[in-house]
Scaffold this active site. Structure first.
Site, PDB file in Angstrom:
ATOM      1  N   GLU A 118       0.853  -1.193   0.000  1.00 54.39           N
ATOM      2  CA  GLU A 118       0.000   0.000   0.000  1.00 54.39           C
ATOM      3  C   GLU A 118       0.888   1.243   0.000  1.00 54.39           C
ATOM      4  O   GLU A 118       2.098   1.152   0.211  1.00 54.39           O
ATOM      5  CB  GLU A 118      -0.938  -0.005   1.215  1.00 54.39           C
ATOM      6  CG  GLU A 118      -1.934  -1.154   1.173  1.00 54.39           C
ATOM      7  CD  GLU A 118      -3.002  -1.073   2.253  1.00 54.39           C
ATOM      8  OE1 GLU A 118      -3.186  -0.014   2.856  1.00 54.39           O
ATOM      9  OE2 GLU A 118      -3.658  -2.094   2.487  1.00 54.39           O
ATOM     10  N   HIS A 230      -8.943  10.121   2.467  1.00 56.78           N
ATOM     11  CA  HIS A 230      -8.557   9.011   1.587  1.00 56.78           C
ATOM     12  C   HIS A 230      -8.806   9.450   0.154  1.00 56.78           C
ATOM     13  O   HIS A 230      -9.868   9.982  -0.158  1.00 56.78           O
ATOM     14  CB  HIS A 230      -9.388   7.765   1.920  1.00 56.78           C
ATOM     15  CG  HIS A 230      -8.805   6.508   1.349  1.00 56.78           C
ATOM     16  ND1 HIS A 230      -8.802   6.248  -0.007  1.00 56.78           N
ATOM     17  CD2 HIS A 230      -8.181   5.461   1.931  1.00 56.78           C
ATOM     18  CE1 HIS A 230      -8.206   5.090  -0.214  1.00 56.78           C
ATOM     19  NE2 HIS A 230      -7.812   4.594   0.946  1.00 56.78           N
ATOM     20  N   ARG A 271      -0.783   8.893   1.596  1.00 57.91           N
ATOM     21  CA  ARG A 271      -2.143   9.366   1.315  1.00 57.91           C
ATOM     22  C   ARG A 271      -2.290  10.878   1.240  1.00 57.91           C
ATOM     23  O   ARG A 271      -3.060  11.386   0.436  1.00 57.91           O
ATOM     24  CB  ARG A 271      -3.075   8.869   2.418  1.00 57.91           C
ATOM     25  CG  ARG A 271      -3.577   7.536   2.085  1.00 57.91           C
ATOM     26  CD  ARG A 271      -4.591   7.050   3.039  1.00 57.91           C
ATOM     27  NE  ARG A 271      -4.650   5.614   2.795  1.00 57.91           N
ATOM     28  CZ  ARG A 271      -5.132   4.737   3.632  1.00 57.91           C
ATOM     29  NH1 ARG A 271      -5.621   5.118   4.777  1.00 57.91           N
ATOM     30  NH2 ARG A 271      -5.150   3.469   3.322  1.00 57.91           N
ATOM     31  N   HIS A 328     -11.484  10.263   6.273  1.00 60.88           N
ATOM     32  CA  HIS A 328     -11.279   8.822   6.440  1.00 60.88           C
ATOM     33  C   HIS A 328     -10.786   8.410   7.826  1.00 60.88           C
ATOM     34  O   HIS A 328     -11.272   7.432   8.390  1.00 60.88           O
ATOM     35  CB  HIS A 328     -10.264   8.369   5.396  1.00 60.88           C
ATOM     36  CG  HIS A 328      -9.986   6.898   5.422  1.00 60.88           C
ATOM     37  ND1 HIS A 328     -10.980   5.952   5.272  1.00 60.88           N
ATOM     38  CD2 HIS A 328      -8.821   6.201   5.580  1.00 60.88           C
ATOM     39  CE1 HIS A 328     -10.449   4.735   5.335  1.00 60.88           C
ATOM     40  NE2 HIS A 328      -9.145   4.856   5.535  1.00 60.88           N
ATOM     41  N   ARG A 363      -1.346   9.090   8.800  1.00 57.03           N
ATOM     42  CA  ARG A 363      -1.189   7.665   9.139  1.00 57.03           C
ATOM     43  C   ARG A 363      -0.687   6.866   7.938  1.00 57.03           C
ATOM     44  O   ARG A 363      -1.166   7.031   6.823  1.00 57.03           O
ATOM     45  CB  ARG A 363      -2.548   7.116   9.569  1.00 57.03           C
ATOM     46  CG  ARG A 363      -2.589   5.627   9.759  1.00 57.03           C
ATOM     47  CD  ARG A 363      -3.992   5.182  10.081  1.00 57.03           C
ATOM     48  NE  ARG A 363      -4.895   5.383   8.984  1.00 57.03           N
ATOM     49  CZ  ARG A 363      -5.518   4.403   8.329  1.00 57.03           C
ATOM     50  NH1 ARG A 363      -5.351   3.147   8.673  1.00 57.03           N
ATOM     51  NH2 ARG A 363      -6.338   4.669   7.333  1.00 57.03           N
TER      52      ARG A 363
HETATM   53  C1  LIG Z   1     -13.838   1.830   4.724  1.00 56.32           C
HETATM   54  C2  LIG Z   1     -12.657   1.736   5.650  1.00 56.32           C
HETATM   55  C3  LIG Z   1     -11.577   0.935   5.321  1.00 56.32           C
HETATM   56  C4  LIG Z   1     -10.474   0.840   6.178  1.00 56.32           C
HETATM   57  N1  LIG Z   1      -9.450  -0.012   5.858  1.00 56.32           N
HETATM   58  C5  LIG Z   1      -8.438  -0.172   6.742  1.00 56.32           C
HETATM   59  C6  LIG Z   1      -7.407  -1.131   6.512  1.00 56.32           C
HETATM   60  O1  LIG Z   1      -7.435  -1.865   5.524  1.00 56.32           O
HETATM   61  N2  LIG Z   1      -6.402  -1.247   7.429  1.00 56.32           N
HETATM   62  C7  LIG Z   1      -6.352  -0.472   8.540  1.00 56.32           C
HETATM   63  O2  LIG Z   1      -5.413  -0.619   9.339  1.00 56.32           O
HETATM   64  N3  LIG Z   1      -7.308   0.438   8.790  1.00 56.32           N
HETATM   65  C8  LIG Z   1      -8.350   0.591   7.926  1.00 56.32           C
HETATM   66  N4  LIG Z   1      -9.330   1.504   8.205  1.00 56.32           N
HETATM   67  C9  LIG Z   1      -9.282   2.208   9.494  1.00 56.32           C
HETATM   68  C10 LIG Z   1      -9.654   1.212  10.587  1.00 56.32           C
HETATM   69  O3  LIG Z   1     -10.666   0.360  10.103  1.00 56.32           O
HETATM   70  C11 LIG Z   1     -10.131   1.900  11.842  1.00 56.32           C
HETATM   71  O4  LIG Z   1      -9.233   2.882  12.242  1.00 56.32           O
HETATM   72  C12 LIG Z   1     -10.252   0.884  12.973  1.00 56.32           C
HETATM   73  O5  LIG Z   1     -11.001  -0.224  12.543  1.00 56.32           O
HETATM   74  C13 LIG Z   1     -10.920   1.514  14.173  1.00 56.32           C
HETATM   75  O6  LIG Z   1     -11.226   0.483  15.075  1.00 56.32           O
HETATM   76  P1  LIG Z   1     -11.817   0.830  16.479  1.00 56.32           P
HETATM   77  O7  LIG Z   1     -11.990  -0.469  17.178  1.00 56.32           O
HETATM   78  O8  LIG Z   1     -11.002   1.876  17.097  1.00 56.32           O
HETATM   79  O9  LIG Z   1     -13.257   1.482  16.162  1.00 56.32           O
HETATM   80  P2  LIG Z   1     -14.569   0.943  15.313  1.00 56.32           P
HETATM   81  O10 LIG Z   1     -14.191  -0.249  14.560  1.00 56.32           O
HETATM   82  O11 LIG Z   1     -15.079   2.104  14.600  1.00 56.32           O
HETATM   83  O12 LIG Z   1     -15.533   0.524  16.468  1.00 56.32           O
HETATM   84  C14 LIG Z   1     -16.150   1.493  17.280  1.00 56.32           C
HETATM   85  C15 LIG Z   1     -17.134   0.809  18.206  1.00 56.32           C
HETATM   86  O13 LIG Z   1     -17.572   1.743  19.178  1.00 56.32           O
HETATM   87  C16 LIG Z   1     -18.973   1.627  19.346  1.00 56.32           C
HETATM   88  N5  LIG Z   1     -19.466   2.871  19.903  1.00 56.32           N
HETATM   89  C17 LIG Z   1     -19.361   4.126  19.421  1.00 56.32           C
HETATM   90  N6  LIG Z   1     -19.920   4.995  20.274  1.00 56.32           N
HETATM   91  C18 LIG Z   1     -20.358   4.270  21.334  1.00 56.32           C
HETATM   92  C19 LIG Z   1     -21.012   4.588  22.548  1.00 56.32           C
HETATM   93  N7  LIG Z   1     -21.329   5.845  22.889  1.00 56.32           N
HETATM   94  N8  LIG Z   1     -21.324   3.589  23.396  1.00 56.32           N
HETATM   95  C20 LIG Z   1     -21.028   2.294  23.086  1.00 56.32           C
HETATM   96  N9  LIG Z   1     -20.408   1.938  21.958  1.00 56.32           N
HETATM   97  C21 LIG Z   1     -20.070   2.922  21.094  1.00 56.32           C
HETATM   98  C22 LIG Z   1     -19.474   1.279  17.967  1.00 56.32           C
HETATM   99  O14 LIG Z   1     -20.763   0.698  18.060  1.00 56.32           O
HETATM  100  C23 LIG Z   1     -18.391   0.276  17.560  1.00 56.32           C
HETATM  101  O15 LIG Z   1     -18.697  -0.975  18.106  1.00 56.32           O
HETATM  102  C24 LIG Z   1     -10.438   1.604   7.364  1.00 56.32           C
HETATM  103  C25 LIG Z   1     -11.523   2.416   7.699  1.00 56.32           C
HETATM  104  C26 LIG Z   1     -12.629   2.474   6.867  1.00 56.32           C
HETATM  105  C27 LIG Z   1     -13.789   3.348   7.252  1.00 56.32           C
END
Ligand SMILES: Cc1cc2nc3c(=O)[nH]c(=O)nc-3n(C[C@H](O)[C@H](O)[C@H](O)COP(=O)(O)OP(=O)(O)OC[C@H]3O[C@@H](n4cnc5c(N)ncnc54)[C@H](O)[C@@H]3O)c2cc1C
Length: 487
Positions: A118, A230, A271, A328, A363
């Site tokens: 990437e 992105h 990016r 993004h 990032r």
């Molecule tokens: C389309 C897309 C593609 C991506 N591709 C990649 C990739 O290939 N590789 C990579 O490293 N990163 C990628 N990213 C970035 C990466 O996916 C995210 O940074 C990472 O998954 C974030 O994970 P997280 O667990 O911090 O949050 P999330 O996966 O966003 O989870 C957040 C959680 O918090 C919960 N929540 C929110 N508010 C509350 C609340 N008040 N009370 C209770 N629960 C709550 C939600 O319900 C959810 O369960 C991508 C992002 C996107 C959008």
């Protein structure tokens, strides 16, 4: 009010994306009781939507030093080295652990992990599953394990509203439905904030709730001016607006073309560079999109991207796909140390909610999932070392839940206009009057940084200011940006 107003546990984890699920499983593996709160169904986490994969130095020709150097180069002299060192050293072990937990990553014919390329990576380093279905595969497996884990109680459809503070210490979390969780430590894993911007690749729940909640509890936030755009999100296609076409496809040879059909950018640059080049071309030509040509790429490598585009009436095997930048990834977030501790005792943050400083101003692709696992495990371990709550809050009535603030459409459009790829003092000052508190903090941090670096581009200060190398902007309860204490 539900029957059980206060639930006692060792650890409260808020959010069930990659970071929250992994933190919960890590704590349970250490024998701790965990309450995991998840506001949305699984398919609405950014983790589930992740396509490209997980960055880890696993190739023979790779090394920790090389992964670190790429992370620092992408981060534009703003990466906090200690945080990035932790990431690059521990990511390979986390990938192996995910395999041990039953995640099946794509392998080549010899059974060796297949590694993708990437933007910004100098070698193939991105572990993936199901081609570009990495997030879906990983999250499904971790969720299944959590459901089967008797030490983890899952509160699905529950929303955290505020930290439960007693004598300056976070003693748990208060839910919107009136219940509260009391625990040694509370880990915020609520994801990022890119859905505050009107054009985004993120699920609608990525509104920076954990950041707002932590700030209301007195925690410092940092680097809020750095929101990554992105470069290749679908535009102008009903039902697929903002759909992300993973950078890994450019890693396999897809190219970007301007309205005249010519290539105009090095497709595998970091990016910020690619998004700026696309944005400049769109401004100069008045076009609304550039064309992503993936006709030379084997569609079997990215089956879910190809089928999603086909469902929307686009055929990537025959035509160029209209794309343009979209909000993004939030590099900023809740200031944490190398174990996920925020500046408020007992309150932790991991994943996209946290700001360890590791991403700097931009990032490196696929470092965020690695971060979720590396720092998710660290925060779980550190949280369990916290003292048990001194008083027994289970006997105390929890405070009432603070109302959750959702942005209006006008706020989302204002952020896109005034804190988009190109920013000015005038636009940012307008945002200081926005009704949404987190938007005002973002604007304050962006105004303070009078330079252009990585994802933060000021047309009134178009150059990097070397005096600001490694200077992070933190913002605390007084809402006045100040230098962070990181070295
Ligand atoms: C389309 C897309 C593609 C991506 N591709 C990649 C990739 O290939 N590789 C990579 O490293 N990163 C990628 N990213 C970035 C990466 O996916 C995210 O940074 C990472 O998954 C974030 O994970 P997280 O667990 O911090 O949050 P999330 O996966 O966003 O989870 C957040 C959680 O918090 C919960 N929540 C929110 N508010 C509350 C609340 N008040 N009370 C209770 N629960 C709550 C939600 O319900 C959810 O369960 C991508 C992002 C996107 C959008």
């Amino acid at each position: 009010m539900p029957d059980e107003p206060v639930i006692s546990s060792d650890l409260a984890v808020v959010g069930a994306g990659a970071a929250g699920l992994y933190a919960a499983l890590s704590a349970a593996a250490a024998g701790a009781r965990v309450v995991l709160v998840s506001a949305t169904p699984l398919a609405q986490t950014a983790s589930y939507w992740a396509q490209g994969g997980i960055a880890a130095a696993l190739a023979v020709e790779d090394s920790f030093g090389r992964h670190l150097a790429d992370t620092e180069a992408a981060g534009r002299d703003l990466v906090r080295r200690s945080a990035a060192q932790v990431l690059v050293h521990e990511a390979p072990g986390r990938v192996r652990h995910l395999e041990a937990l039953g995640v099946r990553f794509d392998a080549d014919r010899r059974g060796v992990l297949a590694l993708g390329l990437e933007g910004g990576h100098s070698v193939r380093r991105v572990v993936h599953a199901g081609g570009s279905a990495t997030g879906r595969r990983v999250v499904r497996q971790l969720s299944a394990l959590v459901v089967d884990e008797p030490l983890v109680e899952v509160l699905e459809g529950a929303r955290a509203a505020s930290a439960w503070m007693i004598d300056g210490r976070c003693t748990g979390v208060v839910l919107q439905d009136g219940r509260a969780i009391c625990a040694r430590a509370t880990i915020l894993a609520t994801g990022g904030a890119a859905a505050l911007w009107s054009r985004t690749t993120n699920p609608p729940g990525s509104l920076g709730i954990g950041m707002s909640l932590a700030h209301a509890a007195g925690a410092d936030l940092a680097d809020l001016e750095f929101l990554q755009f992105h470069p290749t999100a679908v535009i102008g296609v009903a039902g697929r607006e903002g759909f992300l076409v993973t950078e890994a496809i450019r890693g396999e040879g897809a190219t970007l073309h301007g309205p005249d059909g010519e290539r105009f950018v090095e497709e595998l640059a970091p990016r910020d560079a690619v998004s700026s080049a696309v944005s400049a071309l769109l401004d100069a030509t008045g076009a609304t999109s550039v064309g992503l040509d993936m006709r030379a790429v084997d569609p079997a490598l990215f089956p879910n991207v190809v089928s999603a585009l086909q469902d929307a009436g686009l055929d990537p095997t025959r035509e160029r796909i209209p794309v343009s930048p979209a909000a993004h990834y939030m590099m900023g977030g809740v200031v944490t140390d190398l174990h996920g501790r925020s500046t408020v005792p007992g309150l932790y943050a991991v994943g996209e909610t946290a700001c360890t400083g590791l991403h700097g101003a931009n990032r490196l692709a696929s470092n965020s999932l690695s971060e979720c696992f590396v720092y998710g495990a660290r925060a779980a371990a550190a949280g369990l070392d916290e003292p048990a709550p001194a008083a027994n809050p289970a006997d105390a009535a929890p405070p009432s839940a603070a109302p959750l603030r959702c942005p209006s459409r006008a706020t989302q459009e204002a952020l896109w206009r005034d804190a988009g790829i190109n920013r000015t003092r005038e636009g940012l000052e307008r945002l200081l009057g926005d009704p949404h508190p987190l938007v005002r903090l973002i604007a304050a941090c962006a105004l303070r940084r009078e330079e252009s670096r990585g994802a933060h581009q000021r047309t009134d200060f178009p150059a990097v200011d070397p005096a600001l190398d490694h200077c992070h902007t933190a913002i605390g309860a007084d809402e006045r940006p100040h230098p962070s204490g990181w070295s």
